[in-house]
Design a protein around this motif. Structure first.
Motif, PDB file in Angstrom:
ATOM      1  N   SER A   1      -4.300  29.056  22.763  1.00  0.00           N
ATOM      2  CA  SER A   1      -2.945  29.356  22.321  1.00  0.00           C
ATOM      3  C   SER A   1      -2.743  29.100  20.829  1.00  0.00           C
ATOM      4  N   ASP A   2      -3.112  27.921  20.360  1.00  0.00           N
ATOM      5  CA  ASP A   2      -2.894  27.589  18.953  1.00  0.00           C
ATOM      6  C   ASP A   2      -3.715  28.490  18.040  1.00  0.00           C
TER       7      ASP A   2
ATOM      8  N   SER B   1      -2.204  31.994  18.015  1.00  0.00           N
ATOM      9  CA  SER B   1      -0.925  32.004  17.291  1.00  0.00           C
ATOM     10  C   SER B   1      -1.149  32.067  15.790  1.00  0.00           C
TER      11      SER B   1
ATOM     12  N   LYS C   1       3.946  33.834  23.768  1.00  0.00           N
ATOM     13  CA  LYS C   1       4.227  32.721  22.860  1.00  0.00           C
ATOM     14  C   LYS C   1       3.346  32.738  21.611  1.00  0.00           C
ATOM     15  N   THR C   2       2.249  33.483  21.626  1.00  0.00           N
ATOM     16  CA  THR C   2       1.387  33.562  20.435  1.00  0.00           C
ATOM     17  C   THR C   2       2.006  34.403  19.329  1.00  0.00           C
ATOM     18  N   GLY C   3       3.020  35.193  19.679  1.00  0.00           N
ATOM     19  CA  GLY C   3       3.628  36.082  18.699  1.00  0.00           C
ATOM     20  C   GLY C   3       3.021  37.466  18.666  1.00  0.00           C
TER      21      GLY C   3
END
Length: 247
Positions: A116-117, A120, A151-153
């Motif tokens: 995820s991070d 993103s 949520k990652t955009g």
């Protein structure tokens, strides 16, 4: 309407068997565009075993000069080298895949929880370069996976259709895969994500896919359309794939 993007990796791989400039990657790009393809896809790998960096720049120049309305999609694992290439070329879309460099082809989607991070940060960087970002997604990602992808955009997911394509002689298996992808696609639309798809899609299995999986924006097809083009030529293959998409 689902748009067809033609992946030219197989064309480049054939050319690379000899130290010769044919078949021409840009020449085939012109043919498929004139026949009705809406986009061109390439997946440059670090070893350049098919698409080369020079091909990426040549195709970018061709599209900018002669076909500004045709979408350019660059796929790849987001190494620093890949990210710098996208930032330089500035394609319409960057599709991120979790490939190991040694893989012969993409064979799974992202683990959105584990990465995820990372995704993103990469997505923000590529969107800063003006690219739409699509993330390779397993067919069974479902609601939870899509929530993490959103949520990652990222702007879109690309459904990995390889398991569906592998069911060419298994109607029950194909129906199961279609149901998984339909659920994931529904979740993606509900989350505001666009939907792409690709891998082992053919003239034969596209109609059922399009009928069952709603709202697909784009399919990226390389191996199947190249195999058909060996028999009928690229222009006719493009026409048949567009017909299978209902275009």
């Amino acid at each position: 309407m689902t748009r067809l993007s033609v992946n030219l990796n197989a064309v480049a791989q054939l050319r690379n068997r000899r130290d010769l400039p044919w078949p021409s990657v840009t020449g085939i790009a012109k043919l498929v565009i004139e026949a009705g393809a809406a986009g061109i896809t390439v997946h440059p790998r670090p070893d350049e075993r098919h698409i080369r960096r020079t091909d990426v720049f040549d195709l970018s120049a061709l599209l900018a000069a002669d076909h500004p309305g045709i979408e350019f999609n660059i796929e790849g694992y987001p190494t620093d080298q890949f990210l710098e290439l996208v930032e330089t070329v500035r394609p319409h879309q960057a599709t991120l895949v979790p490939d190991d460099p040694s893989q012969s082809t993409s064979d799974h989607g992202w683990d959105f929880a584990a990465h995820s991070d990372f995704l993103s940060a990469v997505t923000a960087r590529l969107k800063g370069a003006g690219a739409r970002v699509s993330l390779f997604c397993d067919p069974d990602a479902g609601v939870e996976g899509i929530a993490r992808a959103q949520k990652t955009g990222a702007d879109r997911i690309e459904l990995y259709t390889g398991p569906y394509g592998a069911c060419y002689a298994d109607s029950a298996g194909a129906a199961h895969q279609l149901a998984l992808m339909a659920e994931t696609a529904d979740a993606a639309r509900a989350a505001g994500l666009g939907i792409n798809a690709g891998h082992d899609l053919t003239v034969s299995n596209l109609p059922a896919f399009i009928a069952r999986v709603a709202g697909v924006d784009e399919v990226s097809i390389g191996h199947g359309i190249t195999a058909d083009a060996l028999l009928m030529g690229f222009p006719e293959a493009v026409r048949r794939y567009n017909a299978a998409l209902g275009s």
